[in-house]
Scaffold this motif. Structure first.
Motif, PDB file in Angstrom:
ATOM      1  N   ASP A 152       0.890  -1.135  -0.043  1.00  0.00           N
ATOM      2  CA  ASP A 152      -0.025   0.001  -0.066  1.00  0.00           C
ATOM      3  C   ASP A 152       0.589   1.348  -0.006  1.00  0.00           C
ATOM      4  O   ASP A 152       0.906   1.889   1.060  1.00  0.00           O
ATOM      5  CB  ASP A 152      -1.082   0.241   1.193  1.00  0.00           C
ATOM      6  CG  ASP A 152      -1.854  -1.066   1.088  1.00  0.00           C
ATOM      7  OD1 ASP A 152      -1.866  -2.083   1.896  1.00  0.00           O
ATOM      8  OD2 ASP A 152      -3.053  -0.965   0.489  1.00  0.00           O
ATOM      9  N   PHE A 201      -0.656  -0.797  -4.479  1.00  0.00           N
ATOM     10  CA  PHE A 201      -2.240  -1.063  -4.366  1.00  0.00           C
ATOM     11  C   PHE A 201      -2.744   0.678  -4.539  1.00  0.00           C
ATOM     12  O   PHE A 201      -3.204   0.864  -3.542  1.00  0.00           O
ATOM     13  CB  PHE A 201      -2.479  -1.722  -3.186  1.00  0.00           C
ATOM     14  CG  PHE A 201      -2.093  -3.032  -2.853  1.00  0.00           C
ATOM     15  CD1 PHE A 201      -1.884  -3.513  -1.712  1.00  0.00           C
ATOM     16  CD2 PHE A 201      -2.044  -3.879  -4.005  1.00  0.00           C
ATOM     17  CE1 PHE A 201      -1.317  -4.854  -1.441  1.00  0.00           C
ATOM     18  CE2 PHE A 201      -1.521  -5.266  -3.719  1.00  0.00           C
ATOM     19  CZ  PHE A 201      -1.286  -5.721  -2.554  1.00  0.00           C
ATOM     20  N   ARG A 215     -12.289   6.944   4.890  1.00  0.00           N
ATOM     21  CA  ARG A 215     -11.553   6.899   3.781  1.00  0.00           C
ATOM     22  C   ARG A 215     -11.754   7.923   2.920  1.00  0.00           C
ATOM     23  O   ARG A 215     -10.900   7.965   1.788  1.00  0.00           O
ATOM     24  CB  ARG A 215     -11.377   5.513   3.124  1.00  0.00           C
ATOM     25  CG  ARG A 215     -11.366   4.353   3.920  1.00  0.00           C
ATOM     26  CD  ARG A 215     -11.222   3.071   3.348  1.00  0.00           C
ATOM     27  NE  ARG A 215      -9.674   2.850   2.655  1.00  0.00           N
ATOM     28  CZ  ARG A 215      -9.370   1.591   2.192  1.00  0.00           C
ATOM     29  NH1 ARG A 215     -10.234   0.608   2.224  1.00  0.00           N
ATOM     30  NH2 ARG A 215      -8.133   1.559   1.681  1.00  0.00           N
ATOM     31  N   LYS A 253      -8.458   0.726  -7.486  1.00  0.00           N
ATOM     32  CA  LYS A 253      -9.443   0.423  -6.464  1.00  0.00           C
ATOM     33  C   LYS A 253     -10.271   1.141  -5.891  1.00  0.00           C
ATOM     34  O   LYS A 253      -9.858   2.349  -6.107  1.00  0.00           O
ATOM     35  CB  LYS A 253      -8.196  -0.245  -5.260  1.00  0.00           C
ATOM     36  CG  LYS A 253      -7.648   0.892  -4.421  1.00  0.00           C
ATOM     37  CD  LYS A 253      -6.789   0.012  -3.402  1.00  0.00           C
ATOM     38  CE  LYS A 253      -6.160   1.168  -2.441  1.00  0.00           C
ATOM     39  NZ  LYS A 253      -5.182   0.500  -1.436  1.00  0.00           N
ATOM     40  N   HIS A 254     -11.286   0.878  -5.077  1.00  0.00           N
ATOM     41  CA  HIS A 254     -11.897  -0.627  -4.784  1.00  0.00           C
ATOM     42  C   HIS A 254     -12.964  -0.559  -5.602  1.00  0.00           C
ATOM     43  O   HIS A 254     -13.990   0.097  -5.549  1.00  0.00           O
ATOM     44  CB  HIS A 254     -12.233  -0.667  -3.278  1.00  0.00           C
ATOM     45  CG  HIS A 254     -11.183  -0.361  -2.543  1.00  0.00           C
ATOM     46  ND1 HIS A 254     -10.754   0.843  -2.113  1.00  0.00           N
ATOM     47  CD2 HIS A 254      -9.894  -1.087  -1.849  1.00  0.00           C
ATOM     48  CE1 HIS A 254      -9.771   1.062  -1.182  1.00  0.00           C
ATOM     49  NE2 HIS A 254      -9.352  -0.208  -1.070  1.00  0.00           N
ATOM     50  N   ASP A 339      -9.857  -7.983  -1.798  1.00  0.00           N
ATOM     51  CA  ASP A 339      -9.372  -7.195  -0.594  1.00  0.00           C
ATOM     52  C   ASP A 339      -9.322  -8.310   0.823  1.00  0.00           C
ATOM     53  O   ASP A 339      -9.560  -9.210   0.523  1.00  0.00           O
ATOM     54  CB  ASP A 339     -10.205  -6.238  -0.215  1.00  0.00           C
ATOM     55  CG  ASP A 339      -9.645  -4.650   0.444  1.00  0.00           C
ATOM     56  OD1 ASP A 339     -10.136  -3.611   0.392  1.00  0.00           O
ATOM     57  OD2 ASP A 339      -8.457  -5.259   1.081  1.00  0.00           O
ATOM     58  N   TRP A 340      -8.598  -7.592   1.700  1.00  0.00           N
ATOM     59  CA  TRP A 340      -8.164  -8.322   2.822  1.00  0.00           C
ATOM     60  C   TRP A 340      -9.365  -9.129   3.380  1.00  0.00           C
ATOM     61  O   TRP A 340     -10.206  -8.744   4.206  1.00  0.00           O
ATOM     62  CB  TRP A 340      -7.680  -7.130   4.144  1.00  0.00           C
ATOM     63  CG  TRP A 340      -7.085  -7.881   5.088  1.00  0.00           C
ATOM     64  CD1 TRP A 340      -7.513  -8.279   6.241  1.00  0.00           C
ATOM     65  CD2 TRP A 340      -5.663  -7.858   5.409  1.00  0.00           C
ATOM     66  NE1 TRP A 340      -6.526  -8.845   7.116  1.00  0.00           N
ATOM     67  CE2 TRP A 340      -5.443  -8.396   6.685  1.00  0.00           C
ATOM     68  CE3 TRP A 340      -4.449  -7.340   4.628  1.00  0.00           C
ATOM     69  CZ2 TRP A 340      -4.082  -8.467   7.265  1.00  0.00           C
ATOM     70  CZ3 TRP A 340      -3.256  -7.517   5.447  1.00  0.00           C
ATOM     71  CH2 TRP A 340      -2.981  -8.260   6.551  1.00  0.00           C
ATOM     72  N   MET A 366      -6.562 -12.574  -1.380  1.00  0.00           N
ATOM     73  CA  MET A 366      -5.572 -11.785  -0.304  1.00  0.00           C
ATOM     74  C   MET A 366      -6.162 -12.551   0.951  1.00  0.00           C
ATOM     75  O   MET A 366      -7.397 -12.002   1.625  1.00  0.00           O
ATOM     76  CB  MET A 366      -6.009 -10.190  -0.165  1.00  0.00           C
ATOM     77  CG  MET A 366      -4.914  -9.623   0.710  1.00  0.00           C
ATOM     78  SD  MET A 366      -5.293  -7.951   0.886  1.00  0.00           S
ATOM     79  CE  MET A 366      -4.908  -7.246  -0.553  1.00  0.00           C
ATOM     80  N   TRP A 474      -2.322   5.162   7.167  1.00  0.00           N
ATOM     81  CA  TRP A 474      -1.506   4.725   6.242  1.00  0.00           C
ATOM     82  C   TRP A 474       0.057   5.466   6.126  1.00  0.00           C
ATOM     83  O   TRP A 474       0.746   5.878   5.020  1.00  0.00           O
ATOM     84  CB  TRP A 474      -2.005   4.822   4.725  1.00  0.00           C
ATOM     85  CG  TRP A 474      -3.260   4.242   4.637  1.00  0.00           C
ATOM     86  CD1 TRP A 474      -4.317   4.776   4.425  1.00  0.00           C
ATOM     87  CD2 TRP A 474      -3.422   2.475   4.461  1.00  0.00           C
ATOM     88  NE1 TRP A 474      -5.565   3.556   4.315  1.00  0.00           N
ATOM     89  CE2 TRP A 474      -4.878   2.279   4.523  1.00  0.00           C
ATOM     90  CE3 TRP A 474      -2.603   1.515   4.510  1.00  0.00           C
ATOM     91  CZ2 TRP A 474      -5.474   1.054   4.156  1.00  0.00           C
ATOM     92  CZ3 TRP A 474      -3.028   0.127   4.166  1.00  0.00           C
ATOM     93  CH2 TRP A 474      -4.346   0.076   4.164  1.00  0.00           C
ATOM     94  N   GLU A 535      -9.570   3.455   7.182  1.00  0.00           N
ATOM     95  CA  GLU A 535     -10.777   2.650   6.963  1.00  0.00           C
ATOM     96  C   GLU A 535     -11.754   3.048   8.151  1.00  0.00           C
ATOM     97  O   GLU A 535     -12.130   4.127   8.360  1.00  0.00           O
ATOM     98  CB  GLU A 535     -10.220   1.344   7.122  1.00  0.00           C
ATOM     99  CG  GLU A 535      -9.067   0.886   5.928  1.00  0.00           C
ATOM    100  CD  GLU A 535      -8.908  -0.572   5.545  1.00  0.00           C
ATOM    101  OE1 GLU A 535      -7.773  -0.790   5.665  1.00  0.00           O
ATOM    102  OE2 GLU A 535      -9.864  -1.279   5.227  1.00  0.00           O
TER     103      GLU A 535
HETATM  104  C1  GLC Z   1      -7.354  -2.927   3.319  1.00  0.00           C
HETATM  105  C2  GLC Z   1      -7.605  -1.977   2.304  1.00  0.00           C
HETATM  106  C3  GLC Z   1      -6.793  -1.924   1.042  1.00  0.00           C
HETATM  107  C4  GLC Z   1      -5.537  -2.258   1.171  1.00  0.00           C
HETATM  108  C5  GLC Z   1      -5.742  -3.729   1.679  1.00  0.00           C
HETATM  109  C6  GLC Z   1      -4.221  -4.212   2.046  1.00  0.00           C
HETATM  110  O1  GLC Z   1      -8.285  -3.433   3.972  1.00  0.00           O
HETATM  111  O2  GLC Z   1      -9.079  -2.121   1.894  1.00  0.00           O
HETATM  112  O3  GLC Z   1      -7.092  -0.622   0.471  1.00  0.00           O
HETATM  113  O4  GLC Z   1      -4.904  -2.502  -0.181  1.00  0.00           O
HETATM  114  O5  GLC Z   1      -6.396  -3.817   2.767  1.00  0.00           O
HETATM  115  O6  GLC Z   1      -3.455  -3.521   3.085  1.00  0.00           O
END
Ligand code: GLC
Length: 668
Positions: A152, A201, A215, A253-254, A339-340, A366, A474, A535
């Motif tokens: 990220d 990402f 966000r 994204k997203h 996504d995660w 992921m 971030w 988030e």
């Molecule tokens: C997070 C985010 C996404 C990010 C991913 C990996 O939940 O929604 O934007 O790239 O996980 O960290």
């Protein structure tokens, strides 16, 4: 670099008008929207796909490349294919695991560093990358397929100690400068490659409609045409032609509709007609596809949930959008990454098994910790016929195609990293330029700006000397809250920039301003801030107030301590969103929205102060990327205090006057 004026006459309205012309058929189609929200349905009706404008994708198919893809995939076992579709977090996997289980990708989630050393150097990152790459090329596969590492890097290479952090996207949106955005993409790609990472990402292409969303700062604007223009430039900056040692794979994204959820709830439900989904939320993807973006990340949100309970049908299981629209109608031939752990939110799914998500069009999953169970369960899903092998082969082909296109088969990324200069993660001058262009002047009724250098200055506010507050989420970690100034290694707070500009002997700093005889000074600068968030932790859940001082009373107290004493007060606000701030604006002679500027707050001092010769150094050029709320409850588009596009300058002033403060709270 001359500012390339944002030039698009093309606007979201034009797109909507085009669709409006087909409105009756769209309305008629809406009745069927629920039939396209579940993955088991057949491909979408042709007339429904025809409502999506065709995208002008940059790349055409390459027969030689496709032959290589087919040859590689045809020689893979089922376990090797599912391994290739798996993305694990570096905290949960070793290079030996990668070799044994044919893992196709790794990521470093926010707060993950090599050996969990937050001050790991670029060389440490590159060494770990090299180890994973070597392991991926040492399997018993017929043809070795290299691993790809995603990160990220959303405002510079933000996880890496010593990396320059650029303004978050909301500030870039205020700059109205696509060329700047492309140069930032270029710089970010170089920084990533200096650490052995070849996949970023970014960019986030949300077209945020409600600033309550945690966000909001990851969005460029509520204007779809601006997001579309920026998407193309940012992707070109990151990807170049995918052949240079400083190019990376980008991620749009997203997908789709993350910025349009009801009341801005993170991972919520985006309740809009198809026409709005296309004309507003999809515009960034048209820009990204025009620039040949190679990956798309699916979104957590749902679209027009069908009353199927609290969560409804999630985007990750929406075959109409992921496959029929994105891959079919729009011709996207890269790969879609989840996504995660997001697949677990699809009805009937868990994080280790979701045939509906794979069948809907998710190509890479992921699954940061439970990657081994995912491989086991998904192999079983294929064996029991829940996922056709044709879908697996399509997913793996897409992944291999992107790896071939990006040169990953040709060299270990650690080797190219070693050839890059040690300071490749730094770019303070570009970041400072971006900060200058991001600033929006909301008020300067008494024209107190720009300030002279020979003044006695009082600086107050918790934001004045905090790299953490000026960088936001971030930043070195996921939430950006666990940092001290020492955790950044580089960068300049506004306080240090002011001291550098006019001389430390002229500057007094008091975080609260309490007990200070303000009349001893010629001017005051107050630096206020939201505390960092990422988030869902940044959501302002309805009916909570958008009033900054209601959430941060210490900032109002600091202004109360210094205002109304005949000494000009210049307020600078660090925020990840537009906010209700009438009380703060009333207590300020000048008010600057500085968003989340990143490590180089010197760009703010460049604009606030005159040059040594007494002339203005840089004028304000920023324009609001989102409307500024009129009341503590309304957000984008409803009763704006300042409309999107508003912004004063030394050359262009407008009196703001006193604003109403006592306003009703949000009604349920
Ligand atoms: C997070 C985010 C996404 C990010 C991913 C990996 O939940 O929604 O934007 O790239 O996980 O960290």
């Amino acid at each position: 670099m001359p500012r390339s004026r944002w030039k698009h006459a093309f606007s979201g309205l034009a797109i909507a008008a085009m669709l409006w012309g087909s409105w009756p058929s769209v309305r008629a189609q809406e009745a069927h929207s629920e039939t396209f929200a579940t993955p088991q349905v057949a491909a979408a009706a042709p007339e429904r796909l025809a409502l999506w404008p065709v995208s002008a994708r940059a790349r055409q198919s390459d027969p030689l490349l496709e032959a290589r893809v087919a040859a590689i995939v045809s020689r893979m076992t089922l376990e090797q294919k599912i391994g290739q579709m798996t993305q694990a977090d570096i905290r949960s996997i070793t290079p030996e695991d990668v070799r044994r289980h044919y893992i196709g990708s790794i990521l470093n989630g926010g707060g993950a560093w090599p050996n969990m050393q937050r001050r790991a150097s670029p060389a440490d990152w590159a060494a770990l990358s090299g180890a994973f790459y070597t392991a991926s090329m040492s399997t018993d596969m017929a043809t070795q397929v290299p691993i790809i590492w995603g990160t990220d890097a959303v405002h510079g290479h933000n996880n890496v100690y010593g990396a320059t952090l650029f303004p978050h996207n909301i500030g870039l949106g205020a700059a109205r400068d696509p060329d700047l955005v492309q140069r930032i993409g270029r710089s970010t790609a170089r920084a990533a490659r200096a650490t052995g990472i070849t996949w970023v990402f970014a960019p986030t292409l949300a077209v945020v409609q409600d600033q309550r969303w945690g966000r909001s700062y990851e969005s460029f604007s509520s204007d779809p045409a601006l997001v579309r223009d920026y998407a193309a430039h940012y992707v070109r900056g990151l990807q170049g032609d995918l052949n240079a040692a400083s190019d990376v794979v980008a991620t749009a994204k997203h997908f789709l509709g993350d910025g349009g959820t009801f009341r801005g709830a993170d991972q919520g439900d985006t309740r809009v007609p198809l026409s709005d989904l296309i004309a507003t939320h999809a515009q960034g993807y048209y820009g990204a596809l025009e620039a040949n973006v190679q990956t798309v990340m699916a979104s957590y949100n749902s679209w027009n949930e069908t009353g199927a309970g609290e969560r409804g049908v999630r985007m990750h299981a929406n075959r109409y959008l992921l496959t029929d629209v994105l891959k079919g109608r729009l011709g996207f031939d890269g790969f879609v990454v989840s996504d995660w752990n997001a697949i677990e939110q699809a009805p009937g799914c868990r994080r280790t098994s979701c045939p509906d998500a794979i069948n809907a069009g998710i190509d890479m999953v992921m699954v940061p910790e439970d990657w081994l169970a995912f491989i086991r369960d998904t192999v079983e899903d294929v064996r029991r016929g829940a996922i056709p092998m044709s879908r697996i082969d399509d997913a793996v082909s897409r992944i291999v195609r992107v790896k071939l296109r990006s040169g990953l088969f040709d060299a270990n990324p650690a080797a190219t990293a070693a050839a890059m200069p040690a300071d490749a993660i730094a770019d303070a001058e570009l970041a400072r330029e971006a900060v200058r262009e991001s600033l929006v002047l909301l008020k300067d009724d008494r024209r107190v700006l720009p300030l002279r250098r020979g003044i006695r200055l009082l600086v107050v506010g918790k934001g004045a000397d905090s790299l953490s507050l000026q960088s936001g989420g971030w930043s070195r970690t996921w939430q950006g809250t666990e940092n001290t100034n020492e955790d950044f290694a580089t960068g300049e707070t506004l306080l240090t920039a002011i001291q550098r500009t006019i001389g430390p002997e002229r500057v007094t700093y008091s975080e609260t301003g309490a007990g200070i005889n303000v009349r001893r000074f010629d001017a005051v600068i107050a630096v206020l801030a939201e505390t960092p968030y990422a988030e869902m932790r940044g959501d302002i859940a309805f009916p909570a107030t958008l009033s900054h001082s209601a959430r941060y009373p210490e900032d109002l107290a600091a202004l109360d301590a210094v205002s109304g004493q005949g000494v000009p007060v210049v307020t600078v606000l660090y925020s990840g969103r537009t906010l209700f701030a009438n009380d703060l604006i009333n207590r300020s002679d000048a008010f600057v929205a500085a968003w989340l500027p990143g490590t180089e707050a010197g760009g703010i001092a460049d604009v606030l102060f005159r040059a040594p010769n007494g002339r203005a150094q840089h004028d304000f050029t920023g324009r609001l990327p989102f409307a500024w709320p009129r009341t503590p409850c309304d957000s984008v588009g409803h009763g704006a205090r300042f409309q999107i596009g508003y912004g004063l300058s030394y050359a262009r002033q407008r009196r703001v006057g006193r604003l109403p403060e006592a306003l009703a709270p949000c009604a349920q």
